[in-house]
Design an enzyme around this catalytic site. Structure first.
Site, short mmCIF file in Angstrom:
data_model
loop_
_atom_site.label_atom_id
_atom_site.label_comp_id
_atom_site.label_asym_id
_atom_site.label_seq_id
_atom_site.Cartn_x
_atom_site.Cartn_y
_atom_site.Cartn_z
N LYS A 72 0.84 -1.20 0.00
CA LYS A 72 0.00 0.00 0.00
C LYS A 72 0.88 1.25 0.00
CE LYS A 72 -3.79 2.10 2.68
NZ LYS A 72 -4.70 1.90 3.84
N SER A 141 -9.39 2.26 2.72
CA SER A 141 -8.41 2.99 1.92
C SER A 141 -7.41 2.06 1.22
CB SER A 141 -7.63 3.96 2.83
OG SER A 141 -6.92 3.24 3.84
N SER A 165 -10.37 0.06 6.76
CA SER A 165 -9.65 0.09 5.49
C SER A 165 -9.09 -1.23 5.01
CB SER A 165 -8.53 1.12 5.56
OG SER A 165 -9.05 2.41 5.78
#
Length: 424
Positions: A72, A141, A165
């Protein structure tokens, strides 16, 4: 859509696969699908191939030897840009890898690239689409990580969770995700948003792959999760105070999951949350806003024009929040955390919704983390388990809440229940 990490390890051990072949397969899949899915902020083609060849020359040592992974883009990588989902950090190159990336590389992982994150891991989305239906959000996210895993680009990808997330995008994309016990893993090199909530985790296409990465992070030996008989499972059914937020498809999937579990012999027990816990949702929001205002103070002061309206509003709310209100929110969480062991005393895990239902249409929002917030605030381990399909044919996962620092047991439960639901 791609092999699991465990399957790749077996193939490499058997001599039927090389790390270079695994890297090229991942890169080929990305080249084919990325124009539609937009899961990646940066792909390091040359670096991945060079690292794979070096691993092959060394015999692919480590638990993750030769396994391609995504990272990420909230997590630092010393050899690739780290943008944090914001134009403020366009072209930024950290000095070193985050602790989790360093551990993964030491275990032989091939870091293929950086996956798209929302702006500073808040709600303003990037361009990523849901592989199950690109007209729908993948959630956030950890949107790029969820999409990359779901689409078979990589078998495992790092994500983070501050509200929902990891668990929410896993549910929307039909994959597994583990949010470990809060504070169990180092966040060094991960852009902070709310230090009382931020948690490192990862997404995968099997519970065994989640366990493989857990072992790599802990430096422990890996063994496939045990095949627990459904009749040996004790599951607490907890609809939570937020149940009114579930939509019709989500409610139907939850009830069907319970029906299938009961038919398989799983012992189900209704667990009601204390009335006082109804305020935990707002407590999580308070803590997140207050701490984000502090953590992103430099960005707020120096680059206000480059922050989204949604993030600016959150930071203003955090700045307006009093120290007393923040302290009260933390105190409420501390009290509830002490009650959690008694609440779960007679069950292996709690079964709660992972999301209100299927992934919403459109890419302008990432969905509601309403069913994740309180568990992130309280800090127990959580797993998203691919389960059923909703009325539009999109995935609806279930969320399992485990006992703190007992991730292995929770993942074994997740794997066992997934077999029940996948057989339907």
């Amino acid at each position: 859509m791609g092999s699991t990490a465990v399957a790749l390890r077996h193939a490499m051990a058997a001599g039927t696969m090389t790390a270079e072949a695994a890297a090229r397969a991942a890169l080929d899949r990305i080249a084919e699908r990325e124009p539609l899915i937009h899961a990646w902020q940066h792909v390091d083609t040359e670096g991945a191939i060079a690292a794979a060849r070096a691993l092959d020359a060394r015999g692919r040592p480590g638990l993750l030897g030769g396994v391609p992974i995504g990272v990420k883009d909230l997590i630092a990588t010393g050899d690739m840009p780290t943008r944090y989902g914001s134009p403020i950090y366009e072209g930024f190159r950290p000095a070193a890898d985050a602790a989790c990336v360093a551990l993964a590389r030491a275990a032989g992982a091939l870091v293929i690239g950086k996956t798209v994150t929302t702006e500073f891991a808040y709600f303003s989305p990037g361009p990523t689409a849901n592989p199950r239906n690109p007209a729908h959000t993948p959630g956030g996210s950890s949107s790029g990580s969820a999409a990359a895993v779901a689409d078979g680009m990589v078998p495992i990808a790092f994500g983070t969770q501050t509200a929902g997330s990891l668990i929410r995008p896993a549910s929307f994309c039909g994959v597994f995700a583990l949010k470990p016990t809060f504070g169990l893993l180092s966040l060094e090199g991960i852009k902070p948003f709310s230090p009382s909530l931020d948690t490192l985790g990862w997404l995968a296409r099997s519970a065994d792959d989640l366990e493989l990465m857990r072992c790599a992070m802990n430096g422990t030996a890996f063994a496939p999760l045990p095949l627990t008989a459904p009749t040996a499972l004790r599951i607490g059914v907890c609809r939570t105070h937020e149940w009114p937020a579930v939509d019709a498809g989500g409610a139907a999937a939850f009830e069907q999951a319970l029906k299938l579990a009961a038919a398989a012999g799983v012992t189900l027990r209704d667990v009601a949350l204390p009335a006082a816990w109804a305020g935990l949702l707002e407590s999580q929001k308070t803590v997140m806003a207050y701490e984000a205002a502090s953590q992103l103070d430099t960005e707020w002061r120096q680059h206000p024009e480059q922050l989204s309206a949604a993030l600016s509003a959150l930071l203003q709310a955090g700045r307006d929040c009093s120290d007393e209100t923040y302290a009260q929110a933390l105190a409420q969480a501390t009290i509830a955390r002490r009650l959690l062991p008694e609440l779960m005393r007679d069950v292996d895990a709690l079964l709660v919704p992972a999301a209100p239902g299927e992934a919403p249409a459109g890419l302008a929002a990432t969905g509601d983390p309403v069913f994740n917030r309180i568990w992130t605030l309280l800090g127990p381990p959580c797993v998203a388990v691919p389960s059923l399909l909703g009325p539009q044919g999109l995935p609806i996962g279930m969320q399992l809440i485990g006992h703190p620092q007992r991730e292995y047991e929770l993942l074994a439960v997740a794997g066992s229940l997934h077999r029940v639901w996948a057989a339907a």
